[in-house]
Every structure is written in structure tokens, then in C-alpha cells.
Design an enzyme around this catalytic site. Structure first.
Site, short mmCIF file in Angstrom:
data_model
loop_
_atom_site.label_atom_id
_atom_site.label_comp_id
_atom_site.label_asym_id
_atom_site.label_seq_id
_atom_site.Cartn_x
_atom_site.Cartn_y
_atom_site.Cartn_z
N ARG A 15 -19.00 11.87 18.18
CA ARG A 15 -17.77 11.22 18.61
C ARG A 15 -17.59 11.37 20.12
O ARG A 15 -18.18 12.26 20.76
CB ARG A 15 -16.57 11.80 17.87
CG ARG A 15 -16.58 11.53 16.37
CD ARG A 15 -15.37 12.13 15.69
NE ARG A 15 -15.29 11.75 14.28
CZ ARG A 15 -15.89 12.41 13.29
NH1 ARG A 15 -16.61 13.49 13.57
NH2 ARG A 15 -15.77 12.00 12.04
N LYS B 18 -13.72 16.84 14.04
CA LYS B 18 -12.61 16.20 13.36
C LYS B 18 -12.42 16.77 11.96
O LYS B 18 -11.29 16.96 11.50
CB LYS B 18 -12.84 14.69 13.28
CG LYS B 18 -11.70 13.91 12.65
CD LYS B 18 -11.98 12.42 12.67
CE LYS B 18 -10.83 11.65 12.04
NZ LYS B 18 -11.08 10.19 12.03
N HIS C 40 -16.01 4.07 19.77
CA HIS C 40 -16.28 4.73 18.49
C HIS C 40 -17.29 3.93 17.66
O HIS C 40 -17.94 4.49 16.77
CB HIS C 40 -14.98 4.91 17.70
CG HIS C 40 -15.15 5.76 16.48
ND1 HIS C 40 -15.33 7.13 16.54
CD2 HIS C 40 -15.19 5.44 15.15
CE1 HIS C 40 -15.46 7.62 15.32
NE2 HIS C 40 -15.38 6.61 14.45
N ARG D 119 -20.81 5.20 17.21
CA ARG D 119 -21.07 6.06 16.05
C ARG D 119 -21.36 5.23 14.81
O ARG D 119 -22.26 5.56 14.03
CB ARG D 119 -19.86 6.97 15.83
CG ARG D 119 -19.95 7.90 14.62
CD ARG D 119 -18.79 8.89 14.66
NE ARG D 119 -18.57 9.60 13.42
CZ ARG D 119 -19.22 10.72 13.06
NH1 ARG D 119 -20.16 11.21 13.87
NH2 ARG D 119 -18.95 11.32 11.93
N TRP E 236 -19.20 14.22 8.29
CA TRP E 236 -18.05 13.68 7.55
C TRP E 236 -17.67 14.63 6.43
O TRP E 236 -18.53 15.10 5.67
CB TRP E 236 -18.37 12.31 6.95
CG TRP E 236 -18.35 11.20 7.94
CD1 TRP E 236 -17.25 10.60 8.50
CD2 TRP E 236 -19.49 10.52 8.49
NE1 TRP E 236 -17.64 9.60 9.36
CE2 TRP E 236 -19.00 9.53 9.38
CE3 TRP E 236 -20.87 10.66 8.34
CZ2 TRP E 236 -19.84 8.67 10.10
CZ3 TRP E 236 -21.71 9.82 9.05
CH2 TRP E 236 -21.19 8.84 9.91
N TYR F 263 -21.11 2.44 4.55
CA TYR F 263 -22.42 2.00 5.04
C TYR F 263 -23.36 1.63 3.90
O TYR F 263 -24.49 1.21 4.13
CB TYR F 263 -23.06 3.09 5.90
CG TYR F 263 -22.19 3.55 7.05
CD1 TYR F 263 -21.99 2.72 8.15
CD2 TYR F 263 -21.55 4.78 7.01
CE1 TYR F 263 -21.16 3.14 9.19
CE2 TYR F 263 -20.74 5.20 8.06
CZ TYR F 263 -20.55 4.37 9.14
OH TYR F 263 -19.72 4.77 10.18
#
Length: 337
Positions: A188, A215, A275, A278, A301, A310
Site C-alpha cells: 500500500r 491495515k 491504490h 496494488r 489481507w 480477483y
């Protein structure tokens, strides 16, 4: 002293029948209105003590208590901003008076300006405060109804390798290096900007992001490919602590939007944010057959559902499983023949 002034604002000061001292701002410069508010608070305090009524708490009290209880959260600063926005509409308002219509009226001021995701996040913070006022603090009997969250479409925008090369060619040199590193690692923006040499081990071909920087709140370990290593080698010696620096040799703290937009325009690329670099990294990996659970770990994640966006890029990964049905059917048909 029932009323006194601080600057231009009137403050309230009295002692309740239970002996509790109430000392707070009236939120107004009008003495008559301040007196009315004082009398209302004093009357409510009497009813609570003598008749056992539930105290009437204000939004100000709820917002303050919530912030005092949530100082440990990594999202604390963003939460302050959200609560500050709501505060302009709810200042001094009783929690019981915060109806759906009142909340919707506040949101209407941003109609056509805020994206659905922004509306959703603001409503989530407000809802969390109101739920705590019911479940934990026992200030309310029930949670006021709120407008329904808008449906948020998950956005996945990615570039082809040719588009990415064209964008890198038009970006300023320093920005291009950071963008190239983001495309090579999937990190990120803030993780790239704040990357320190102490987080890099080129001998082992790895770098890492600490949990308090990530995050999802978990450490991220990044395997550095040749592109990422080459970027790091070009940055070596520019700063003793930070990897990426600006023109004057100082740590890079932001991506300058003017240069970013100019490069996008020159490269003929529209509707693309930083972003999305990414998203591009993740999309390229998914298209080359990287299992989604591996992609989840590589990208850091916390929620597998975030990686599933995805999945549509790799329909062929199901081919081997779908062929199992072929085998079953062929055996059945052969037996019947």
C-alpha cells in the site's frame, strides 16, 4: 453560580440532588437560551433522582466517552474526523432525539458529493456509538433507526503491463520508482512511503511491514523480486533511515497529485488511483495462476473475501476440477454402451 461565561459562550454549573456536579458548556452565546438549557438539565436531574427516570444523555457525552474508550485503535484519527463531521449536526442534541430523519438530513448535505463507501463508513461509526449507548452504557432503551447503508460495489481497476510501462515513463523519476516498487510488491501507498532500511534485507531478498503499520494489523513479509531489488539498489545512499526520498533528499511524505494526474493524462489512462497499483499487482498474480490463499498471504489481507474479487480473473483454475465430471460421465456412458 448557575451560569458563567468563558469567552463568548455561556457555561452551566450546578449540583444535582444526588450531589453530582454538572459543569459544561451550553453551546450558545445567548444568555436566555443558556438559562433555558440550564433549567432543563436541572429539571431532568431532579426527575432522575426523585422519580427514577432514565437520564437524558446528549450526543456530546456519547461522542466524548466513545473517543475516551477507543484511544487504542489504529483508526482513532479517522474516527475523530468522522465524529467531528457528525458533531456539527448533533452538538447538544439528546440521543433520544436522533431520529432517522435527523440523521438523513445530515447525510443529505453530502448528497452527490460523497461516494457510497464514505457514507457507509460514517454510518458505521455512528451506529457503533449508538449501539454502545444501549448495550454498554445503558443510556438508551433502543438504538435509533438509521438510513440503510448504500450498496457498495467493490472496485477493481488494474493495468495491462503495457499500460503500466507507459505510466511509469511519464511519472516524475522519484514517483516512478515508488510506483514501480508498489507494482513489484503490492504494498500500500503508506507502506511504500514510510519504508525504512531497517525493514529491508536484500541479502535474504525480503522486506517486512510491522503489524502496527499494516491495515490488517498483522506483520506482512514481502519476498523481493528482481524489480524490487533493483529499485532498492538505486535508492541506497540517498537517506540513512528512509528508502524513498524527495528531490531535496528528505523523506517522501506524499504523492503529489498534480504530477500523478499529468502522467495519467499523458499515458492515456483514466479512472486510475494510486491504490490501483496494488490491484494491478494482485490481478497479474491471479492471472498467472497464483492460488488465492497464497495471494491473500502475500498481500496481507485479513479477510479472504477481499481476495475473492480477483477470482474472476482466473476461471481456468477450475478447469481441472470441472473435468472430473467429464470422467464420471464418460464412465457412465461407456457402461451403458
Amino acid at each position: 453560580m448557575a451560569l458563567f461565561k468563558r469567552g463568548k459562550t455561556w457555561w452551566i454549573d450546578f449540583t444535582t440532588p444526588s450531589g453530582e456536579r454538572v459543569r459544561q458548556t451550553s453551546g450558545t452565546t445567548d444568555r436566555i437560551k443558556a438559562q433555558e438549557y440550564h433549567d432543563k438539565l436541572k429539571s431532568e436531574a431532579w426527575r432522575v433522582f426523585k422519580l427514577g427516570d432514565r437520564p437524558n444523555h446528549t450526543w456530546d457525552e456519547a461522542a466524548h466517552r466513545w473517543l475516551m474508550e477507543k484511544t487504542h485503535l489504529r483508526s482513532y484519527r479517522n474516527m475523530q474526523l468522522v465524529i467531528g463531521w457528525w458533531h456539527q449536526f448533533f452538538r447538544g442534541m439528546l440521543l433520544r432525539d436522533m431520529t432517522r430523519e435527523v440523521i438523513q438530513g445530515a447525510l443529505n448535505t453530502k448528497a452527490g458529493i460523497w461516494a457510497p463507501g464514505t457514507v457507509k463508513r460514517n454510518l458505521e461509526v455512528l451506529g457503533a456509538i449508538l449501539h454502545r449507548a444501549v448495550d454498554e452504557w445503558e443510556w438508551l432503551d433502543h438504538v435509533p433507526r438509521r438510513p440503510q447503508y448504500p450498496k457498495v460495489q467493490r472496485r477493481v481497476r488494474w493495468l495491462t503491463p503495457e499500460d503500466a510501462q507507459r505510466l511509469l515513463q511519464h511519472l516524475p523519476e522519484g514517483t516512478a520508482e515508488m510506483a514501480r516498487f508498489a507494482l513489484a510488491t503490492g504494498l500500500r501507498k503508506n507502506n511504500v512511503l514510510r519504508l525504512e532500511w531497517s525493514q529491508v534485507d536484500t541479502a535474504r531478498r525480503v522486506c517486512w511491514i510491522y503489524g502496527d503499520q499494516a491495515k490488517a494489523g498483522k506483520d506482512i513479509h514481502v519476498t523481493l523480486n528482481e524489480t524490487a531489488l533493483a529499485v532498492l539498489e538505486r535508492q541506497r545512499g540517498k537517506h540513512s533511515q528512509f528508502v524513498f526520498v524527495g528531490k531535496r533528499g528528505k523523506p517522501q511524505t506524499q504523492i503529489y497529485i498534480e504530477g500523478w494526474k499529468a502522467a495519467l493524462a499523458a499515458a492515456g489512462i483514466a479512472n486510475f488511483r494510486w491504490h490501483d497499483l496494488r490491484h494491478t499487482w494482485a490481478s497479474w498474480l491471479a492471472q498467472e495462476g497464483t492460488p488465492l490463499h497464497v495471494l491473500q498471504e502475500m498481500g496481507g489481507w485479513a479477510d479472504y473475501g477481499m481476495v475473492l474479487r480477483y477470482a474472476h480473473l482466473t476461471p481456468e483454475r477450475f478447469a481441472v476440477h470441472a473435468s472430473v465430471v467429464d470422467q464420471k460421465l464418460n464412465v457412465t456412458f461407456a457402461a451403458q454402451s
